[in-house]
Design an enzyme around this catalytic site. Sequence first.
Site, short mmCIF file in Angstrom:
data_model
loop_
_atom_site.label_atom_id
_atom_site.label_comp_id
_atom_site.label_asym_id
_atom_site.label_seq_id
_atom_site.Cartn_x
_atom_site.Cartn_y
_atom_site.Cartn_z
N CYS A 21 -0.74 4.27 2.26
CA CYS A 21 -0.89 4.23 3.72
C CYS A 21 -0.47 2.85 4.22
O CYS A 21 0.71 2.51 4.07
CB CYS A 21 -2.28 4.65 4.20
SG CYS A 21 -3.69 3.78 3.51
N SER A 22 -1.37 2.07 4.78
CA SER A 22 -0.95 0.80 5.37
C SER A 22 -1.99 -0.28 5.14
O SER A 22 -2.11 -1.20 5.94
CB SER A 22 -0.72 0.98 6.87
OG SER A 22 -1.92 1.40 7.50
N CYS A 23 -2.75 -0.17 4.04
CA CYS A 23 -3.82 -1.13 3.77
C CYS A 23 -3.25 -2.55 3.70
O CYS A 23 -2.23 -2.79 3.05
CB CYS A 23 -4.52 -0.77 2.47
SG CYS A 23 -5.35 0.83 2.56
N CYS B 145 0.89 -1.17 0.00
CA CYS B 145 0.00 0.00 0.00
C CYS B 145 0.92 1.20 0.00
O CYS B 145 1.47 1.58 1.04
CB CYS B 145 -0.91 0.00 1.22
SG CYS B 145 -1.88 1.52 1.34
#
Lengths: 208, 208, 219, 219
Positions: free
Chosen positions: B111-113, B108
């Site tokens: 972000c941090s998906c 991702c």
Amino acid sequence: MAHDHDHDHDHSELPEMDLRVRALESLLVEKGYVDPKALDIIIDTYENKVGPQNGAHVVAKAWSDPGFKKWLLEDGSEAILSLGYSGRQGEHMEVVENTDEVHNMVVCTLCSCYPWSVLGLPPVWYKSAPYRSRAVIDPRGVLSEFGVTVADDKEVRVWDSTAEMRYLVLPQRPAGTEGWSEEQLAALVTRDSMIGTGLALSPGEVAS
Amino acid sequence: MAHDHDHDHDHSELPEMDLRVRALESLLVEKGYVDPKALDIIIDTYENKVGPQNGAHVVAKAWSDPGFKKWLLEDGSEAILSLGYSGRQGEHMEVVENTDEVHNMVVCTLCSCYPWSVLGLPPVWYKSAPYRSRAVIDPRGVLSEFGVTVADDKEVRVWDSTAEMRYLVLPQRPAGTEGWSEEQLAALVTRDSMIGTGLALSPGEVAS
Amino acid sequence: MNGPQDMGGLQGFGPVVPEPNEPVFHADWEKKAMALTVAMGFTGTWNIDRSRYERETLGPVNYLTWSYYKIWFSALENLIKDHGLANGEEIAGGKSIAPAVPTKRVLKAEDTAGALAKGGPVVRDKAGAPAFKPGDDVCARNLHPTGHTRLPRYLRSRRGVIHKARSAHVYPDTNARGEGENPQWLYSVRFKATELWGEGANPNDHVHVDCWEPYLERI
Amino acid sequence: MNGPQDMGGLQGFGPVVPEPNEPVFHADWEKKAMALTVAMGFTGTWNIDRSRYERETLGPVNYLTWSYYKIWFSALENLIKDHGLANGEEIAGGKSIAPAVPTKRVLKAEDTAGALAKGGPVVRDKAGAPAFKPGDDVCARNLHPTGHTRLPRYLRSRRGVIHKARSAHVYPDTNARGEGENPQWLYSVRFKATELWGEGANPNDHVHVDCWEPYLERI
């Protein structure tokens, strides 16, 4: 929505940097790589001798002397050299003229390139992330923060100093200055007007 | 040439964050916005219940059951739900299969998906600037740091999780596992093999 | 926003450094920061896209230096302030001063397991038909919005092929601004690595990215 | 390198904040940092392109948080170490331990004014003719080198028009690596703001950028 901006410099740099710089200076002098008197001359040059007054002289001369202006726009380096300004970070100069159709503005998105020979060392904001990032994508937003409004139908032309070409903006000569001497005109030429983030002062803005 | 890398987290966050988090928790409980017992359940869920063992179960079942594998690749969300895994950050699942022709890898960049329902919470490196920046421009460089070499003539396919789709890599089943039970197979399925930064373990790599 | 979150393709951050036997959490405050973020999300006061935008606008240096849970938590504090659920003095002191504001929901212990298992699906009904079908050539639009977007900078003006047409999904660009879910068709778009990164890339490699229809144009 | 120095087009850094009546220097160490950088540059041990690359590789967070003179000075320390003019222990202690290494030149006080006035021109002779002439349509190549380059990311794959054909200039990409001055034709290229930033930009606005010939291809 953005609550905190964090781009300010760390103002606690002083004690650490003071020590590190003193240490390196001592070392380089001891090793014979630098001459301490040369350092003094370099500092004196950029602190006291080279500065926006050089550029203001160039601009005032161009406003006063159509032949010089023509030369300046055709060969900035040579015309500027004829006034005695040359050297480091000004080896290859291009002068860009503001007109009724075009407003010029200079940036270095990749570092801090700036025409030292005519403007001296750059101000902190010129080297800052906000200016370097926004000047190319949002020049009109930047200009408005500097109090400069450019009509929508007028071109804003941004010069990104990616090579060793250095740019000086020739601002528009303010109205009401007919017959002024070069010296009087030079007092109207601000540093920012030669970066393109300002305009030359009008006669009413300077103490006469 | 790069002397210092500076991307490590500030390990002095603890005392400040401890105070801030305690203060906010007290406030939100006092205001009635959060139920402290709900917080305990959320923490217990992601610390102890949801984790890569869920994904390993999915993968082992796909390796063992061709019908399930087909369903899993066609409708990841439903097939995974049939094993009891669902919910937050796994609402819309796509399972991507590693083959002799394609190696898949998930990132991702924005972000941090990460597919919480099958892998739990992401490791720090997955959320870090080095991984997020390089996975798309230099996936083979990243893979080599993880000890994974992909032949030049094989496709590396990177999935950037920009939407609410979440990706689970179905690693290739290791050779020498014929007749293994789902439970035995699941022990070969590492978290990284389901992100695509690793391969499933070979029989020799697990204590048998 | 071409902000610090948009990391794809940047260079100079050094190697990826996995931590051996990394625990799920590194400190108790991380657990609570995660749980508070999840629980407050369930109040329905803001949506996930707004949360992401809040994290993106904490300041570039903060974004690069804070741990991810510190980013989450700092954004949570700001969301609570921005939405009037508490003021800065209350947050600093950890004590309520003003009366609580009613929220749409409160996540109760007995509903928590169910709520986590349900999650927050973003597929929505949408009238009409998608503009693109698998195999179509598309180009990612050259958009530079100052607000939240999920079109990464490395895709702008890059050409790809529709790999899969998905359902209509909530559109982050408007949802983050509180301008509605505005569902848009979502596509998995396949980009050649050589299209994204030039001739130095491996010609076999690809990046697949989910793009909403307004991010794409036909070529 | 798509590094922290490549700032054109980023968003989220906030407003430009000029300092009223800003002095030339804010502290004595800044004066010395500038002067040492200039004086050591004159030794000819490295070139300006290498200096820039050294500043770009101090680490993204350092680059964003340090003042510009701290960046210069930290890069100078590294250049001195990398080129074997002094070791880390000497730099930390400020005392010479190992013997000095001969440098090509040392800037003496009596030569300083002349050297500053002369500067370091980068125009070079080059055989052959430039590939492009004013008015030619060009496209900036989609290059993502891991080393030093002066082709900013916001130009990659963008179309422009040759505004001016300049002389052949030292080529930073090779010069920074110590692979020679490798002079290349330089052009002022005019890019429409709408080409760079999409339909939201003012259609009258342009960005002019100096590009070496290897950065460009004909369209």
